[in-house]
Enzyme design. Sequence first.
Site, PDB file in Angstrom:
ATOM      1  N   LYS A 239      29.785  45.462  47.382  1.00 21.93           N
ATOM      2  CA  LYS A 239      30.149  46.877  47.351  1.00 21.93           C
ATOM      3  C   LYS A 239      29.222  47.671  48.274  1.00 21.93           C
ATOM      4  CE  LYS A 239      31.517  47.061  42.428  1.00 21.93           C
ATOM      5  NZ  LYS A 239      32.871  47.607  42.549  1.00 21.93           N
ATOM      6  N   ARG A 313      38.628  41.037  35.776  1.00 21.09           N
ATOM      7  CA  ARG A 313      39.850  40.391  35.284  1.00 21.09           C
ATOM      8  C   ARG A 313      39.654  38.886  35.098  1.00 21.09           C
ATOM      9  NH1 ARG A 313      43.211  42.349  40.402  1.00 21.09           N
ATOM     10  NH2 ARG A 313      41.754  44.050  40.008  1.00 21.09           N
TER      11      ARG A 313
END
Length: 464
Positions: A239, A313
């Site tokens: 990120k 997820r």
Amino acid sequence: MNQVIAASSESADAIPIWFVTKASYAKVAEGLDPAERRFAETSGFRPMPGQFLVLPDRRGNVSGVLFGDSAEATSRFLAGKLPTVLPAGVYRFANRAQDTRLAALAFVLGSYRFGRYRKNIKDSGVKLVPPRGVDRREISRIAEGVFLARDLVNTPANDMGPAELAEVALKLAEQHGAKARVIEGDDLLAQNFPLVHAVGRASTRAPRLIDITWGNPKAPKVTLVGKGVCFDTGGLDLKPSSAMLIMKKDMGGAASVLAAAHMIMDRGLDVRLRVLIPAVENAVGGDAFRPLDIVPSRKGLNVEIGNTDAEGRLVLADALALADEEKPDLLIDMGTLTGAARVALGPDLPPFYTADDKLAADVARHAEGESDPVWRLPLWRPYDAMLDSKIADLNNVSSGPFAGSIICALFLQRFVSAAKSWLHFDIYGWNPSTRPGRPEGGECQAARAVYALLCERYGRGDSG
């Protein structure tokens, strides 16, 4: 938190708070002392939502408070502003608010302060006498859950890693007489949780799966699954610093699940509750999982890694597969999962997904009733093909830039097949700025709505 709720012995001299609207202000003003009424007039007070005026008596002490109320459903937390603006004292509601129960809850939630690292934070000294007809213990248990979640999210990752999150969960289990176990490190591989292990293995802090069970084994099975990514660098798909800044909140799903679990267990609802939290740190290291790696899952599906920053997820997938194996009556997961959800609905309105229309209607009704807003988005089947992989059973991200939150929900749905009903929340877990009852920082989202749903479906429990 209990310092905010006054004891019954403190109610005799409590300072009155009058809720007023344009329609009710004239009648309330008639009942004021003439000096109070003149003070309100000369101060130019207007009964607008959220406006307030502290009234003095002839000796200069606080004699009462006027507070602008609203009938709007989105404004029923306005009373959460009061603890931040009132002088120290014990207060009572002198009349009924548009929603007195929510006003009392908002008052308590608005008193929250995170003081672990600042020694100069002092208690405001503001207390509220529980309004007549409002269950003091119920307000307390909900606030305790919310404060727990806020504390967990606000704690920086150096003090809230997988081990610390597990410690909090185990203490909560012990508090309520629940059974708990933690699967740690390479034992995750031995017990078939390869996705949880893959995401967390690069960190010096070993990944874990927290598993709590509570309640009558013969009662309806309700399972809560929370994403516990204690910090998310994005992994090798790193990120940028701006996106990494508040990634201590990436375990907000676990925090909200633990909040809901506290409410459920403290209330004694007639359910067999299970709580599953995959607790990991998505770090960068020589052992980090890589883009285009193919990782097996507990479900037996091989997952191609299209992006290591879609890690939430992955850990949820293994936990959902475990939960699904015992065919729960209701399976609920929460996670801080996609920026796409924030783009679509902003930070205050988490989307939720379910194929059960009755469940969706009930969730929406309770979310509105609890001022815990959520919004249903569709499990749009035509988008399912976006998860296709040429060399594995599925990819963990879409082949295109669209519908990111829906794609994540469709990915998770692949790991649920036996549960009678499944409900997925894509929460944010953070207040970018302070609003009434919702201070800036970590936030507990969807837990109060879920708790209200379970109270309705599975018995009222012990509300006292």
